[in-house]
Write a protein that holds these residues in place. Structure first.
Motif, PDB file in Angstrom:
ATOM      1  N   MET A 240       3.122  -6.889 -14.247  1.00 30.88           N
ATOM      2  CA  MET A 240       3.644  -6.532 -12.859  1.00 30.88           C
ATOM      3  C   MET A 240       4.406  -5.207 -12.990  1.00 30.88           C
ATOM      4  SD  MET A 240       1.746  -8.104 -10.575  1.00 30.88           S
ATOM      5  CE  MET A 240       2.629  -7.136  -9.204  1.00 30.88           C
ATOM      6  N   ALA A 241       5.352  -5.252 -13.723  1.00 29.99           N
ATOM      7  CA  ALA A 241       6.377  -4.185 -14.076  1.00 29.99           C
ATOM      8  C   ALA A 241       5.540  -2.977 -14.174  1.00 29.99           C
ATOM      9  CB  ALA A 241       7.548  -4.500 -15.252  1.00 29.99           C
TER      10      ALA A 241
ATOM     11  N   LEU B 255       2.148  -2.507 -13.805  1.00 28.40           N
ATOM     12  CA  LEU B 255       1.147  -2.357 -12.533  1.00 28.40           C
ATOM     13  C   LEU B 255       1.959  -1.407 -11.704  1.00 28.40           C
ATOM     14  CD1 LEU B 255      -0.806  -5.428 -12.412  1.00 28.40           C
ATOM     15  CD2 LEU B 255      -1.598  -3.377 -13.517  1.00 28.40           C
ATOM     16  N   PHE B 256       3.412  -1.750 -11.357  1.00 25.80           N
ATOM     17  CA  PHE B 256       4.001  -1.055 -10.392  1.00 25.80           C
ATOM     18  C   PHE B 256       4.560   0.349 -11.063  1.00 25.80           C
ATOM     19  CE2 PHE B 256       5.808  -5.273  -8.554  1.00 25.80           C
ATOM     20  CZ  PHE B 256       4.750  -5.182  -7.620  1.00 25.80           C
ATOM     21  N   TYR B 257       4.987   0.437 -12.173  1.00 28.70           N
ATOM     22  CA  TYR B 257       5.447   1.780 -12.677  1.00 28.70           C
ATOM     23  C   TYR B 257       4.416   2.968 -13.178  1.00 28.70           C
ATOM     24  CZ  TYR B 257       8.499   4.840 -15.476  1.00 28.70           C
ATOM     25  OH  TYR B 257       9.121   5.840 -15.847  1.00 28.70           O
TER      26      TYR B 257
ATOM     27  N   ARG C 168       3.045   5.138 -10.577  1.00 32.30           N
ATOM     28  CA  ARG C 168       4.474   6.334 -10.389  1.00 32.30           C
ATOM     29  C   ARG C 168       4.345   7.155 -11.429  1.00 32.30           C
ATOM     30  NH1 ARG C 168       6.635   8.201  -6.226  1.00 32.30           N
ATOM     31  NH2 ARG C 168       5.912   6.284  -5.428  1.00 32.30           N
TER      32      ARG C 168
ATOM     33  N   ARG D 204       0.098   7.474  -4.660  1.00 27.72           N
ATOM     34  CA  ARG D 204       1.268   6.733  -4.053  1.00 27.72           C
ATOM     35  C   ARG D 204       0.638   5.637  -3.266  1.00 27.72           C
ATOM     36  NH1 ARG D 204       3.472  11.861  -3.770  1.00 27.72           N
ATOM     37  NH2 ARG D 204       5.624  12.006  -4.564  1.00 27.72           N
TER      38      ARG D 204
ATOM     39  N   ASN E  92      -0.332   2.703  -5.342  1.00 26.15           N
ATOM     40  CA  ASN E  92       0.566   2.025  -5.783  1.00 26.15           C
ATOM     41  C   ASN E  92       1.006   0.763  -4.944  1.00 26.15           C
ATOM     42  OD1 ASN E  92       2.672   1.822  -7.591  1.00 26.15           O
ATOM     43  ND2 ASN E  92       4.199   2.916  -6.614  1.00 26.15           N
ATOM     44  N   GLU E  93       0.555   0.730  -3.621  1.00 22.73           N
ATOM     45  CA  GLU E  93       0.634  -0.321  -2.735  1.00 22.73           C
ATOM     46  C   GLU E  93      -0.103  -1.569  -3.221  1.00 22.73           C
ATOM     47  OE1 GLU E  93       3.576  -0.323  -1.048  1.00 22.73           O
ATOM     48  OE2 GLU E  93       3.876   1.760  -1.634  1.00 22.73           O
TER      49      GLU E  93
ATOM     50  N   PRO F 243      -0.856  -3.347  -6.047  1.00 23.29           N
ATOM     51  CA  PRO F 243      -0.143  -4.666  -6.766  1.00 23.29           C
ATOM     52  C   PRO F 243       0.698  -5.423  -5.878  1.00 23.29           C
ATOM     53  CG  PRO F 243       0.408  -2.528  -7.784  1.00 23.29           C
ATOM     54  CD  PRO F 243      -0.451  -2.155  -6.723  1.00 23.29           C
ATOM     55  N   THR F 244       1.453  -4.620  -5.000  1.00 23.42           N
ATOM     56  CA  THR F 244       2.227  -5.461  -4.242  1.00 23.42           C
ATOM     57  C   THR F 244       1.646  -6.417  -3.239  1.00 23.42           C
ATOM     58  OG1 THR F 244       3.797  -3.628  -4.287  1.00 23.42           O
ATOM     59  CG2 THR F 244       3.958  -5.205  -2.323  1.00 23.42           C
TER      60      THR F 244
ATOM     61  N   MET G  56       0.322  -9.212  -5.174  1.00 23.78           N
ATOM     62  CA  MET G  56       1.295 -10.098  -5.700  1.00 23.78           C
ATOM     63  C   MET G  56       1.595 -11.000  -4.419  1.00 23.78           C
ATOM     64  SD  MET G  56       5.181  -9.287  -6.277  1.00 23.78           S
ATOM     65  CE  MET G  56       5.404  -8.865  -4.576  1.00 23.78           C
TER      66      MET G  56
END
Length: 148
Positions: A24-25, A27-29, A32, A127, A130-131, A133-134, A137
């Motif tokens: 997840m780290a 997938l978030f980074y 970005r 950008r 980037n939402e 994976p949130t 989750m």
């Protein structure tokens, strides 16, 4: 093997949680990093080369192994007798979320190649992506914890 799984359950679950956190780290980074790469890629200077190296290492050395361990440990948990009741909805929503997360991972890998060729998306589009994976989750955590 099924005798081994109940005994190893806490260890497998711990491994699964650690792998998910690492995955997840990334997938978030990674998206970005793509934002910065897309917005500064036309400059052709040192920061772009640094983004390429960071993107490659994040995907190959952290995200890919973490995804593989997540899947292996997750499947071991599913195969552990008495853990998953497939008559309920939550295992199916979690499975859908994990498949979505895997699709997103593969999409990111494709976008890394597109950026290398100068064919990536805009910083704004990255950008927005980037939402993803949130949202996935939230679906996965609610499925597993609330068990709706």
């Amino acid at each position: 093997m099924t005798d081994f799984l109940p005994l190893a359950y806490p260890w497998i679950k711990a491994l699964h949680v650690m792998a998910v956190l690492s995955w997840m780290a990334g997938l978030f980074y990674l998206p970005r990093l793509f934002v910065y790469h897309a917005e500064r890629g036309h400059l052709g200077q040192e920061p772009v080369q640094s983004f390429r190296i960071m993107e490659d290492k994040l995907l190959r050395l952290i995200m890919n192994p973490a995804m593989i361990v997540t899947w292996i440990a997750g499947l071991a948990l599913v195969l552990t007798p008495g853990i998953v009741d497939w008559t309920m909805i939550w295992p199916w929503t979690k499975a859908a979320g994990v498949l979505g997360m895997t699709w997103f991972h593969m999409w990111l890998a494709g976008q890394r190649k597109a950026l290398l060729l100068g064919q990536g998306l805009s910083g704004r589009r990255y950008r927005m992506m980037n939402e993803v994976p949130t949202l996935l989750m939230v679906l996965i955590v609610l499925s597993v914890i609330v068990k709706f």
